[in-house]
Every structure is written in C-alpha cells, then in structure tokens.
Write an enzyme that holds these catalytic residues in place. Structure first.
Site, PDB file in Angstrom:
ATOM      1  N   GLU A 277     -32.359   4.515  42.554  1.00  0.00           N
ATOM      2  CA  GLU A 277     -32.598   3.882  41.284  1.00  0.00           C
ATOM      3  C   GLU A 277     -31.937   2.640  41.169  1.00  0.00           C
ATOM      4  OE1 GLU A 277     -34.585   5.612  39.211  1.00  0.00           O
ATOM      5  OE2 GLU A 277     -34.573   7.038  40.789  1.00  0.00           O
ATOM      6  N   TRP A 280     -34.243   0.235  42.448  1.00  0.00           N
ATOM      7  CA  TRP A 280     -35.396  -0.039  41.496  1.00  0.00           C
ATOM      8  C   TRP A 280     -35.100  -1.141  40.513  1.00  0.00           C
ATOM      9  CZ3 TRP A 280     -40.152   1.015  41.178  1.00  0.00           C
ATOM     10  CH2 TRP A 280     -40.956   2.316  41.792  1.00  0.00           C
ATOM     11  N   TRP A 308     -57.957  -1.289  24.142  1.00  0.00           N
ATOM     12  CA  TRP A 308     -56.949  -0.392  23.455  1.00  0.00           C
ATOM     13  C   TRP A 308     -57.389   0.038  21.962  1.00  0.00           C
ATOM     14  CZ3 TRP A 308     -53.599   1.785  26.964  1.00  0.00           C
ATOM     15  CH2 TRP A 308     -53.085   0.777  28.026  1.00  0.00           C
ATOM     16  N   ASN A 343     -34.417   8.640  30.966  1.00  0.00           N
ATOM     17  CA  ASN A 343     -35.417   7.933  31.888  1.00  0.00           C
ATOM     18  C   ASN A 343     -36.899   8.958  31.937  1.00  0.00           C
ATOM     19  OD1 ASN A 343     -36.689   6.174  33.851  1.00  0.00           O
ATOM     20  ND2 ASN A 343     -36.575   8.004  35.252  1.00  0.00           N
ATOM     21  N   TRP A 361     -49.675  -0.752  26.108  1.00  0.00           N
ATOM     22  CA  TRP A 361     -48.231  -0.841  26.622  1.00  0.00           C
ATOM     23  C   TRP A 361     -47.179  -1.868  25.981  1.00  0.00           C
ATOM     24  CZ3 TRP A 361     -46.337  -4.630  29.784  1.00  0.00           C
ATOM     25  CH2 TRP A 361     -47.314  -5.811  30.137  1.00  0.00           C
ATOM     26  N   TRP A 384     -42.923   0.163  31.590  1.00  0.00           N
ATOM     27  CA  TRP A 384     -44.031   0.316  30.764  1.00  0.00           C
ATOM     28  C   TRP A 384     -45.221   0.105  31.892  1.00  0.00           C
ATOM     29  CZ3 TRP A 384     -45.231   2.382  26.255  1.00  0.00           C
ATOM     30  CH2 TRP A 384     -44.126   2.634  25.589  1.00  0.00           C
TER      31      TRP A 384
HETATM   32  C1  LIG Z   1     -40.996   2.783  29.705  1.00  0.00           C
HETATM   33  C2  LIG Z   1     -39.435   2.476  30.487  1.00  0.00           C
HETATM   34  C3  LIG Z   1     -38.596   1.638  29.851  1.00  0.00           C
HETATM   35  C4  LIG Z   1     -37.287   1.217  30.648  1.00  0.00           C
HETATM   36  N1  LIG Z   1     -36.663   0.264  29.875  1.00  0.00           N
HETATM   37  C5  LIG Z   1     -35.583  -0.009  30.618  1.00  0.00           C
HETATM   38  C6  LIG Z   1     -34.526  -0.918  30.016  1.00  0.00           C
HETATM   39  O1  LIG Z   1     -35.111  -1.675  29.270  1.00  0.00           O
HETATM   40  N2  LIG Z   1     -33.266  -1.336  30.688  1.00  0.00           N
HETATM   41  C7  LIG Z   1     -32.982  -0.567  31.669  1.00  0.00           C
HETATM   42  O2  LIG Z   1     -32.045  -0.539  32.213  1.00  0.00           O
HETATM   43  N3  LIG Z   1     -33.978   0.639  32.340  1.00  0.00           N
HETATM   44  C8  LIG Z   1     -35.084   0.872  31.552  1.00  0.00           C
HETATM   45  N4  LIG Z   1     -35.956   1.735  32.166  1.00  0.00           N
HETATM   46  C9  LIG Z   1     -35.415   2.422  33.512  1.00  0.00           C
HETATM   47  C10 LIG Z   1     -34.347   3.672  33.179  1.00  0.00           C
HETATM   48  O3  LIG Z   1     -35.130   4.303  32.313  1.00  0.00           O
HETATM   49  C11 LIG Z   1     -33.016   3.538  32.795  1.00  0.00           C
HETATM   50  O4  LIG Z   1     -32.537   2.324  33.633  1.00  0.00           O
HETATM   51  C12 LIG Z   1     -32.115   4.548  32.737  1.00  0.00           C
HETATM   52  O5  LIG Z   1     -32.865   5.707  32.016  1.00  0.00           O
HETATM   53  C13 LIG Z   1     -30.944   4.578  32.315  1.00  0.00           C
HETATM   54  O6  LIG Z   1     -30.108   5.521  32.377  1.00  0.00           O
HETATM   55  P1  LIG Z   1     -29.005   5.538  33.496  1.00  0.00           P
HETATM   56  O7  LIG Z   1     -27.897   4.419  32.958  1.00  0.00           O
HETATM   57  O8  LIG Z   1     -28.177   6.973  33.010  1.00  0.00           O
HETATM   58  O9  LIG Z   1     -29.533   5.649  34.732  1.00  0.00           O
HETATM   59  P2  LIG Z   1     -29.034   6.361  36.093  1.00  0.00           P
HETATM   60  O10 LIG Z   1     -30.388   7.242  36.385  1.00  0.00           O
HETATM   61  O11 LIG Z   1     -27.809   6.756  36.349  1.00  0.00           O
HETATM   62  O12 LIG Z   1     -29.480   5.091  37.031  1.00  0.00           O
HETATM   63  C14 LIG Z   1     -28.679   4.156  37.440  1.00  0.00           C
HETATM   64  C15 LIG Z   1     -29.043   2.600  37.360  1.00  0.00           C
HETATM   65  O13 LIG Z   1     -29.961   2.533  38.064  1.00  0.00           O
HETATM   66  C16 LIG Z   1     -30.967   1.713  37.136  1.00  0.00           C
HETATM   67  N5  LIG Z   1     -32.371   2.383  37.019  1.00  0.00           N
HETATM   68  C17 LIG Z   1     -32.437   3.524  36.907  1.00  0.00           C
HETATM   69  N6  LIG Z   1     -33.859   3.702  37.045  1.00  0.00           N
HETATM   70  C18 LIG Z   1     -34.452   2.623  37.040  1.00  0.00           C
HETATM   71  C19 LIG Z   1     -35.647   1.987  36.694  1.00  0.00           C
HETATM   72  N7  LIG Z   1     -36.736   3.136  36.825  1.00  0.00           N
HETATM   73  N8  LIG Z   1     -35.968   0.934  36.527  1.00  0.00           N
HETATM   74  C20 LIG Z   1     -35.072   0.036  36.729  1.00  0.00           C
HETATM   75  N9  LIG Z   1     -33.756   0.253  37.006  1.00  0.00           N
HETATM   76  C21 LIG Z   1     -33.504   1.725  36.941  1.00  0.00           C
HETATM   77  C22 LIG Z   1     -30.304   1.450  35.898  1.00  0.00           C
HETATM   78  O14 LIG Z   1     -29.432   0.177  35.807  1.00  0.00           O
HETATM   79  C23 LIG Z   1     -29.525   2.544  35.678  1.00  0.00           C
HETATM   80  O15 LIG Z   1     -28.261   2.353  34.597  1.00  0.00           O
HETATM   81  C24 LIG Z   1     -37.007   2.099  31.709  1.00  0.00           C
HETATM   82  C25 LIG Z   1     -37.979   3.090  32.188  1.00  0.00           C
HETATM   83  C26 LIG Z   1     -39.039   3.181  31.598  1.00  0.00           C
HETATM   84  C27 LIG Z   1     -40.069   4.434  32.132  1.00  0.00           C
END
Ligand SMILES: Cc1cc2nc3c(=O)[nH]c(=O)nc-3n(C[C@H](O)[C@H](O)[C@H](O)COP(=O)(O)OP(=O)(O)OC[C@H]3O[C@@H](n4cnc5c(N)ncnc54)[C@H](O)[C@@H]3O)c2cc1C
Length: 482
Positions: A277, A280, A308, A343, A361, A384
């Site tokens: 993650e 990512w 859309w 997420n 989107w 998105w």
């Molecule tokens: C539609 C959509 C919009 C999103 N918008 C954002 C946003 O604006 N800002 C954001 O930080 N994340 C975003 N995410 C990614 C992800 O949902 C969040 O990072 C995550 O839910 C944050 O929770 P956590 O810190 O507990 O993550 P954890 O699951 O603990 O993951 C650790 C870290 O990894 C990074 N990470 C995890 N998943 C992703 C991912 N898919 N893409 C990029 N980085 C990731 C984040 O920095 C996160 O804090 C989005 C995902 C989707 C599907």
C-alpha cells in the site's frame, strides 16, 4: 554568519526531515518558515478537515521547534514575495525545502526559484516525501512505469534509506523583533469553518498511530484491512503522510523491524501487503509527476469522451448518504462527519457514483478532495480513475461492484452500517444491506428506498463505456468483489 531558511510545506515535523536537517546542519542560524498561501487556502478543492489538520499540525510543529529553542516564523502572502522579503530581512542566502510533485507546487517553486535568484539566493530542494522519485525507476525500454505490479517489483529491488536524526537546538537564536504572525485559533479565520470532527494531528499523533499499528495490527493487515467496522485494521496514517507529520523513511524502518519479528508466513504476508500500500502511494505520486494531464482528465484520454448521464439529484443523494444503499450511505455519512473514509468504502462509493449513478468521476474526486482530511491529488486521482476504470489499471471498465454483495462481504453483521445509519438499527443482519427486502423496516424509519436499480444501471454503464470503447474482448464478468 551563514543564515539558512527552511521552508515547511508538506513536511510538518522536526524528525527525519531532509531539507530541515540540511538547513540546520549547514548554517549558523536557522530560520524555520511557513507561509499561508491564498492560492491554496482559497482553492475550490480545499476543505475544512484538511485545513484543520494543517493548523493543528503547525501548532504542534511550532511547539516542537520551541522546545528545541527555535522559533517558527509564519507569514501570509504569495510565497515568492514573502520569501524574498524574509531573505532580505534575515540576510539568508539559501532557502531549503522538500520537493512537492503536484502541478501547482511545481509552478510555485519555479516562481520562487526565479524570484530568489534575482536576489542572489539559492532555492535548494531535497527529495524527502518519497523514496523513489518520478524518474528513478525505469523499465528495460527506458520508459516510466504505468502498471503497478512491475513498478512495485522494481521499487522493492532497491534499498530504502535510513531515517535522519532530529535536528538539534539553535547555534544562534533569532532576534526577537523578526516578525511572525500568530497562528489563528480556529480554521474559520482561514476561511474554512470546521464542520467535521478533529482528526488527531501533529508529529506526536503520527508516531503514536505508527507505533500502535506496527506493534499490534500490521501482522493481520491482509485480512483486517477490508473490514470498515474494524477501527484499527488499517494504520490511519494517510493524513500524516500527506502533511509530512511522519516521513516515509521512518514508517518503512518501523515496518522492517516489525517484519523481522514475524514468526509465521501469514505475519510476513501482513507486513508485505502493508508495504504494498505504501508503494501504491509512491506509484500514484510518480504517475501524477510523469503524466500531469491526469489532474485534468482521464489517464487514457479516450475516456474523456464518456457521456455521463447521472442526475444532479443523484449526486446530491450520494453526498448526503441518502441513496438507499446502506453501505454507500454509511460511508458517505462517516466522511461528512469525520473527514475520513476506509479504503474499501472509498472504492465502493466511487464505483457506485460512477457506475451506478453514472456521474463523472471528476465530480466525486472534487467532493472527496474537499471533504477528506487526507485529500491528496495523486492518491485521490489514482483512486477515482481506478474506480471509474479510466486509469492506469489494466482492470477492465466492466468491473462493477455490487453495493449489496460488497456490504455483505465486508460488513457481514452490518456493524458499520448500524453505526452510521441509525434508521436501520433494527434490521436483521441478513437484510441490512438490502433493507427494502425486510418487513422489519417500517416506512416511518425515514430511510429512503434505493434511488436506482443496480442491475438496470449496470447495463446502462456498460452501454456508456461500449459507446466509447466498443465491446469488451474478454468474457464480460458479472462483477468483481476483490
Ligand atoms: C476513490 C479513492 C480516493 C482516495 N483518496 C485518497 C486521498 O485523497 N488521500 C490518500 O492518502 N489516499 C487516498 N486513497 C487511498 C486509500 O483509500 C487511503 O490512503 C487509505 O484509506 C488511508 O487509510 P490508512 O492510512 O489507514 O491506510 P493503510 O491501509 O494503513 O495504508 C498505509 C498508507 O498507504 C497509503 N495508501 C494506502 N492505500 C493507498 C492507495 N490505494 N493509493 C495510494 N496510497 C495508498 C496511504 O498513505 C496510507 O496511509 C483513495 C482511494 C480511493 C479508492
């Protein structure tokens, strides 16, 4: 006496901070500096949850600097003008800062660089918020990666640098008459009255969140990460990484020492999935840096032609958590109240907006940016575009989540739904995700019937995509519930 400025932006911490460390180490006098920038504060995609997180983190930063004997200088204005003014006042010849890869930040930094150059001041920018920058990893043919799996493989093959030590105290204190604006007591003064709850901010909260997660939950992350009712199943570090109240090097060091203590393959797997993650995050940052057009349109431009047809009223119902689909409504109400969303739920609601409600989107992306405490252009845009099926992902556009089966799979008892949709409190678990089928949902509950029929909308969505793409080559799947 050599005076260096450190300009804070997305790195609001005193530990493991590359540019701050360089400015402190290489000078006789350090001027820690932050500038309120109206181009950011007044941008349409900036909202109160993020501004509150920024303000609270700045308060914590100012306190942490003070505890070492430093003083944060705060100004409000155009950064290129404020920095020139500050360098004239302080006699600084170098300004250090950590690189930011967003399009606005790049333009701003270019303006600052030019303005400072005229003054004979050097803007020194450092790599800090990512381990790999946008051209660090290239494929065999010399191109940048646009697919996650090979990117991730290349990312993991290289070493990760160790965290830097915290800065020490000042060698020379700043004169007391160097003006600094007081930090406002609330976000209203910054044009963003707060409607959400406060998210824990600042460097100490980031360290606590990191410690708690790696010590107690990282080993079961692979399964726990998909269950939104589990409040500690993911790290909640996203806003901290976004604003730099913790650095990625520190996070990876903690992860690596936790992984070394794993005693079962499942525990190793949990740690590795969490690392994925974090990769990512860097993948989307490099996508934005290398393909800045994603900030304005689809990664694959042919999808900009999608028609859309969703109604404004559907978008409004989605925002308000009144679609009649419980998992979607619970998620959207949670976002409105807390500024944060799990997420799994982000994927569900994004797919629902685009593929059930047929709303662009980009409207969802903008709403998220305003509402989220961790709103980050690269990650949000990537998420998105992934959900809408127009991004880097090889997954086909005909992957369409069913909001009922997603709810049944990831919130089987309806715990999360009941927390946010009290109208459904008494509906039994086996009907909670399709309450219209339950005789126990009296019409007086006030909970709306579904605003659209999933099967009908799914067909319309496929037609919309096929009008642009033609028929899918692979056998069409009903849906995917990864
Ligand atoms: C539609 C959509 C919009 C999103 N918008 C954002 C946003 O604006 N800002 C954001 O930080 N994340 C975003 N995410 C990614 C992800 O949902 C969040 O990072 C995550 O839910 C944050 O929770 P956590 O810190 O507990 O993550 P954890 O699951 O603990 O993951 C650790 C870290 O990894 C990074 N990470 C995890 N998943 C992703 C991912 N898919 N893409 C990029 N980085 C990731 C984040 O920095 C996160 O804090 C989005 C995902 C989707 C599907």
């Amino acid at each position: 006496m050599k005076t260096d400025v450190h300009w804070f932006r997305r790195d609001l911490r005193i530990s493991d901070n590359t540019a701050l460390h360089a400015a402190w180490y290489g000078s006789d006098r350090l001027v820690p500096f932050f500038c309120w920038d109206d181009a950011i504060l007044k941008a349409p995609d900036v909202g109160p949850a993020r501004v509150a997180f920024l303000l609270r983190s700045l308060e914590s930063l100012a306190r942490n600097l003070e505890s070492l004997g430093h003083r944060l200088i705060v100004r409000h204005g155009r950064p290129e003008e404020e920095l020139v003014r500050l360098c004239r006042e302080t006699g600084a010849k170098e300004v250090h800062t950590n690189r930011d890869y967003e399009p606005y930040a790049r333009e701003r930094d270019l303006r600052v660089h030019t303005a400072l150059e005229v003054e004979g001041v050097l803007l020194k920018s450092h790599r800090d918020s990512v381990i790999r920058e946008e051209r660090d990893l290239l494929s065999k043919t010399g191109g940048v990666y646009t697919v996650f799996t090979p990117y991730s493989r290349a990312w993991r093959a290289l070493p990760v640098p160790a965290p830097l030590p915290r800065i020490g105290g000042p060698r020379t204190a700043l004169p007391a008459d160097w003006v600094s604006l007081p930090l406002p007591s609330d976000t209203e003064a910054l044009g963003h009255p707060l409607r959400q709850e406060l998210f824990p901010a600042g460097e100490r909260s980031a360290r606590q969140a990191l410690d708690t997660f790696v010590e107690h939950r990282v080993f079961d992350y692979e399964t726990a990460r998909n269950h939104p009712a589990d409040d500690t199943g993911t790290s909640r570090l996203s806003a901290h990484l976004r604003f730099g109240t913790v650095n990625i090097r520190t996070v990876l060091e903690r992860l690596s020492s936790a992984r070394a203590k794993a005693t079962t393959p499942a525990q190793v797997k949990g740690a590795d999935v969490w690392l994925s993650e974090l990769v990512w995050r860097e993948f989307y940052i490099q996508i934005l840096a290398n393909h800045p057009h994603v900030a304005r349109g689809a990664f694959r431009p042919e999808y900009d032609a999608l028609q859309w047809s969703g109604k404004d009223a559907w978008f409004d119902a989605w925002v308000a958590g009144q679609t009649g689909y419980p998992i979607v409504d619970a998620a959207m109400r949670c976002l409105a109240k807390t500024g944060w969303m799990h997420n799994r739920l982000r994927m569900i609601v994004a797919m629902f907006l685009t593929k059930d409600l047929l709303v662009s989107w980009q409207r969802g992306e903008r709403h998220f940016m305003r509402a989220l405490v961790d709103g980050d252009l690269a990650a949000n845009n990537g998420g998105w575009q992934w959900s809408a099926g127009c991004g880097t992902d090889a997954a086909p556009y005909f992957r369409i989540f069913n909001p009922v089966s997603q709810g049944e799979k990831f919130d089987p008892e309806g715990t999360f739904v009941r927390r946010w949709v009290p109208e459904l409190r008494d509906v039994p678990a086996d009907r909670i995700h399709a309450p219209w089928e339950s005789p126990l949902l009296p019409s007086r509950s006030g909970y709306p019937p579904p605003i659209v029929d999933h099967d009908v909308q799914r067909r319309r969505c496929l037609d919309m995509f096929q009008a642009v793409k033609g028929k899918p080559k692979a056998a069409e799947k009903e849906e995917e519930t990864e």
